[in-house]
Design an enzyme around this catalytic site. Structure first.
Site, mmCIF file in Angstrom:
data_model
loop_
_atom_site.group_PDB
_atom_site.id
_atom_site.type_symbol
_atom_site.label_atom_id
_atom_site.label_comp_id
_atom_site.label_asym_id
_atom_site.label_seq_id
_atom_site.Cartn_x
_atom_site.Cartn_y
_atom_site.Cartn_z
ATOM 1 C CB SER A 130 -0.925 0.037 1.219
ATOM 2 O OG SER A 130 -1.686 1.227 1.189
ATOM 3 C CE LYS A 184 -3.093 -2.471 -0.170
ATOM 4 N NZ LYS A 184 -3.855 -2.341 -1.347
ATOM 5 C CG HIS A 187 -4.970 -0.978 3.821
ATOM 6 N ND1 HIS A 187 -5.208 -0.448 2.562
ATOM 7 C CD2 HIS A 187 -4.146 -0.102 4.439
ATOM 8 C CE1 HIS A 187 -4.556 0.690 2.431
ATOM 9 N NE2 HIS A 187 -3.900 0.929 3.555
ATOM 10 C CG ASN A 188 -7.364 -1.758 -0.531
ATOM 11 O OD1 ASN A 188 -6.369 -1.512 0.143
ATOM 12 N ND2 ASN A 188 -7.314 -1.904 -1.836
ATOM 13 C CD GLU A 191 -7.639 2.801 -0.236
ATOM 14 O OE1 GLU A 191 -6.553 2.313 0.125
ATOM 15 O OE2 GLU A 191 -8.038 2.740 -1.415
#
Ligand code: 6PG
Length: 469
Positions: A130, A184, A187-188, A191
């Site tokens: 990232s 990940k 994480h997104n 986000e």
């Protein structure tokens, strides 16, 4: 070609080129591969000394150039391309070599690839990266999952190239199989939530507060110096400053209000549903991108229904409350994402350490924020924390900001400004912190029409009532 290069990278697009130059900057030698001559030549010329950075379109030349066990990172589009590249590499590899998928692959694809390659003696890592193009060049946050033993070969390179938070590398071995891709993905998802919330606050400040782009720039810049300090708040402040290169005024006002997506937010939401973990702020952030895509329909509906003119507000007070509400909703969004990670860890056997994850998100990645230092501490204090909202250190942060969130959600509802992220964050908070919810009625209804049974508050066991008698 003699085996002299420490690290290989397939896919010399912007991310790949930047990552490999970052590897070279940190004292490792690196070799790139791409089907496109131009990309290979661009890397060779940018790399300078070919003893340090080199590249070839020929896969055998590429593989033969690498020291064993080979460490080959793929930065290619997620999906079929990853399988195609793996198949083309396989005939050239030796047992013990390591392939690292640095893209946003779906985690079950990573599990499949890992199992397939294990049979062939090849180690496979799903490692989310990232930080965008700049992060790849100057220090990303890296989220690797795979074999713990094989990670020892990759560790020195990843630790050197990753972003640093007060000297600590923003990379850590996260767990087996697809742990890295899963982290990940979430994480997104976070986000998506943070971006949706930021856009709602922008809407409020602009439509109700009447803030100009200059004032929005100043406001977000100021916020970025306080507890809201984060990459997303920082770039938001810069966005409001950007003049339109193709006409008058600010660029932000000329950008079509249809947000695209590549799928990681949707996957987060879908998988949270599978796990039975509520992440409504992330869910609605995905839905809002979908609503945004319905531009033509929205225009027709706007003409049919119209909306109230926003009531006047005290600009300074309103802006102050917006800061509090955004902080509150950011906390709730991280809480939902971390909760999902905790549950997924049990379900998929990842053995995730949430404190480690928060730690490697403190710099380099898109969701980096001052808050992540506090989140790291909360999990370090209690690794088995079920939800961030239960951490004593977060109770006060939430208590002092939730009232502003209530006020803004009420304002949005009364004045026709859609605040689905903020209101979902608030509703999630209110529901999660309610010792008694009205879902007893749902149980009664289920039992009434379908004999689905219910439990009681005062007696053990499973009960059914013949409601109609
Ligand atoms: C990152 C980002 C990145 C992602 C983009 C676009 O961590 O660097 O998450 O991996 O691809 O943010 O995602 P969407 O196109 O789905 O918005």
């Amino acid at each position: 070609m003699t085996k002299t290069y420490d690290f290989g990278l397939v896919g010399l697009g912007v991310m790949g080129r930047n990552f490999i130059l970052n590897v070279a900057d940190n004292g490792f030698t690196a070799f790139g591969n791409d089907l496109d001559d131009e990309k290979v030549n661009a890397l060779i010329s940018e790399g300078g000394d070919t003893n340090k950075v080199n590249a070839s379109t020929d896969l055998k030349t590429f593989v033969d150039a690498l020291t064993t066990p080979r460490k080959i990172m793929l930065l290619v589009p997620a999906g079929k391309v990853v399988d195609i590249v793996i198949e083309s590499l396989l005939p050239h590899l030796d047992k013990g070599d390591i392939i690292i998928d640095g893209g946003n692959s779906f985690f079950t694809d990573t599990d499949r690839r890992e199992a397939y390659l294990k049979e062939k003696g090849i180690n496979f890592f799903g490692a989310g990266v990232s930080g965008g193009a700049k992060g790849a060049r100057l220090g990303p946050s890296i989220m690797p999952g795979g074999s713990r033993d094989a990670y020892q070969h990759v560790k020195p390179i990843f630790e050197a190239v990753s972003a640093k938070y007060k000297g600590e590398p923003c990379v850590a071995y996260l767990g087996p199989k697809s742990a890295g891709n899963y982290v990940k993905m979430v994480h997104n998802g976070i986000e998506y939530g943070l971006m949706q919330l930021t856009s709602e606050i922008y809407d409020l400040l602009k439509k109700a507060g009447g803030l100009s782009n200059e004032e929005l720039h100043d406001t977000f810049s100021k916020w970025n110096e306080g507890r809201l300090q984060s990459f997303l708040v920082e770039i938001t402040s810069e966005i409001f400053e950007q003049k339109d290169g193709l006409g008058d005024g600010h660029l932000v006002d000329k950008i079509l209000d249809k947000a695209k997506q590549k799928g990681t937010g949707k996957w987060t939401s879908q998988n949270a549903m599978d796990l039975g973990i509520p992440v409504p702020t992330i869910d609605v952030a995905v839905s809002m991108r979908e609503i945004s895509a319905l531009k033509d329909e929205r225009i027709k509906a706007d003409e049919l229904y119209g909306r109230p003119n926003p009531a006047d507000v005290d600009k300074a007070d309103f802006t102050n409350k917006a800061e509090q509400a955004l902080y509150f909703a950011f906390i709730v969004t991280y809480a939902q994402g971390m909760h999902q990670l905790a549950d997924a860890s049990k379900e998929y056997g990842y053995e995730l350490e949430l404190g480690e994850i928060a730690k490697i998100w403190r710099a380099g990645c898109i969701i980096r924020a001052a808050l992540l230092a506090d989140i790291t501490e909360a999990y370090q204090a209690n690794e088995s924390l079920e939800n961030l909202l239960l951490s004593p250190s977060f109770v006060e942060k939430v208590q002092v900001t939730v009232a502003a969130a209530r006020e803004l959600v009420a304002y949005g509802a009364t004045n026709g400004i859609p605040l689905p992220g903020l209101s979902n964050a608030l509703t999630y908070f209110d529901a999660y912190t309610s010792s008694r919810l009205p879902l007893n009625l749902i149980q009664a209804q289920r039992d009434y029409f379908g004999s689905h049974t219910y439990e009681r508050v005062d007696k053990e066991g499973i009960f059914h009532t013949e409601w109609e008698e």
